[in-house]
Write a protein that holds these residues in place. Structure first.
Motif, PDB file in Angstrom:
ATOM      1  N   GLY A   1      -0.702   6.049  -6.155  1.00 32.45           N
ATOM      2  CA  GLY A   1      -1.033   7.430  -6.423  1.00 32.45           C
ATOM      3  C   GLY A   1      -0.953   8.068  -8.094  1.00 32.45           C
TER       4      GLY A   1
ATOM      5  N   ARG B   1       1.527   4.005  -3.272  1.00 36.02           N
ATOM      6  CA  ARG B   1       0.188   5.680  -2.583  1.00 36.02           C
ATOM      7  C   ARG B   1       1.535   6.638  -2.931  1.00 36.02           C
ATOM      8  NH1 ARG B   1      -1.722   3.764   2.216  1.00 36.02           N
ATOM      9  NH2 ARG B   1      -3.858   2.566   2.084  1.00 36.02           N
ATOM     10  N   ARG B   2       3.608   5.698  -2.860  1.00 31.58           N
ATOM     11  CA  ARG B   2       4.578   6.895  -3.043  1.00 31.58           C
ATOM     12  C   ARG B   2       4.354   6.925  -4.804  1.00 31.58           C
ATOM     13  NH1 ARG B   2       8.802   5.929   2.207  1.00 31.58           N
ATOM     14  NH2 ARG B   2       7.137   6.554   3.163  1.00 31.58           N
TER      15      ARG B   2
ATOM     16  N   ALA C   1       0.712  -1.120  -0.247  1.00 27.88           N
ATOM     17  CA  ALA C   1      -0.334  -0.540   0.025  1.00 27.88           C
ATOM     18  C   ALA C   1       1.096   1.211  -0.324  1.00 27.88           C
ATOM     19  CB  ALA C   1      -0.933   0.394   1.023  1.00 27.88           C
ATOM     20  N   GLU C   2       1.946   1.244   1.264  1.00 28.72           N
ATOM     21  CA  GLU C   2       2.380   2.235   0.947  1.00 28.72           C
ATOM     22  C   GLU C   2       3.753   3.192  -0.045  1.00 28.72           C
ATOM     23  OE1 GLU C   2       3.542   6.136   2.204  1.00 28.72           O
ATOM     24  OE2 GLU C   2       2.425   4.476   3.219  1.00 28.72           O
TER      25      GLU C   2
ATOM     26  N   LEU D   1      -4.724   0.859  -5.587  1.00 29.85           N
ATOM     27  CA  LEU D   1      -3.746   1.883  -4.126  1.00 29.85           C
ATOM     28  C   LEU D   1      -2.818   2.926  -4.658  1.00 29.85           C
ATOM     29  CD1 LEU D   1      -2.916  -1.319  -2.243  1.00 29.85           C
ATOM     30  CD2 LEU D   1      -4.875   0.173  -1.860  1.00 29.85           C
TER      31      LEU D   1
END
Length: 234
Positions: free
Chosen positions: A57, A33-34, A29-30, A55
């Protein structure tokens, strides 16, 4: 009677598969998102096609697979992508290199389509874990359809030769999910405690310095092209 291995979709729907998918979505997820930019390309499906790309970005997201399925936008072999070079900002490989018939060519294609500075996110299984040992002892592989498992170190070496720098590694899917206390703390130090790893790599950007001439050769005037003098002849 012969025991036939379950299909991958059936295995991912089992209790173990559900626990694995939940752990992978949490760990991915992280990093997803980055990822910023225009385009994220996921090569290969692992469960539902939208599980990971939702998920991200990025502005646009696409899934490329070898066969048509809900959520798949491109149908092609993973080692021969119908994508222009240097046109993708991020690539996600959810165990794709472990199921590919041409894993080296797959990574070369990833390097080709990624823009300089683009990110590669890879999900892989640890061959030295209890999960990797279970794969060797299970008929038909564990999970099914996983042809070959590559260690984190081996994948690092491949990516280094292909112009990538590994920036982050996270490990997940512990062997003893319910263990607690001192036993769990000691088990985390073992190389086979975590069954999976997530690796993030960035494609290197090479600065191009234009060459300038250090000296300039004086121009020569060809014979016969000299300018006429102003002196008149009598």
């Amino acid at each position: 009677m012969p025991i036939y291995p379950p299909d991958l979709a059936e295995w991912l729907a089992s209790p173990t598969g559900v626990r694995l998918r939940a752990a992978e979505q949490a760990v991915a997820a992280e990093p997803l998102r980055r990822v910023f930019g225009c385009q994220l390309l996921q090569i290969g499906t692992w469960g539902e096609a939208h599980e990971f790309i939702r998920l991200a970005g990025t502005v646009r997201r696409a899934v490329c697979a070898s066969s048509m399925a809900p959520g798949v936008g491109l149908v092609a072999e993973d080692w021969q992508l119908p994508v222009a070079g240097h046109s993708v900002d991020a690539v996600l490989l959810p165990h794709t290199h472990e199921r590919s018939s041409e894993p080296h060519q797959l990574l070369r294609e990833v390097e080709r389509v990624l823009a300089p500075g683009g990110r590669l996110i890879v999900l892989g299984f640890n061959p030295w874990s209890l999960a990797g040992l279970r794969r060797l002892l299970s008929r038909g592989g564990w999970p099914p359809q996983i042809d070959q498992v590559y260690s984190e170190r081996r994948l690092r070496d491949w990516l280094s030769l292909l112009n990538f720098d590994v920036t982050a590694v996270q490990r997940y899917f512990p062997a003893f999910a319910e263990s607690e206390g001192r036993l769990r703390h000691r088990a985390r130090r073992l190389p086979g405690y975590y069954g999976g790893y997530l690796l993030v790599a960035v494609k290197r950007v090479h600065a191009v310095t234009p060459l300038r001439r250090l000296w300039k050769r004086p121009e020569r005037v060809p014979a016969g092209l000299a300018e006429p003098t102003t002196r008149s002849r009598l």
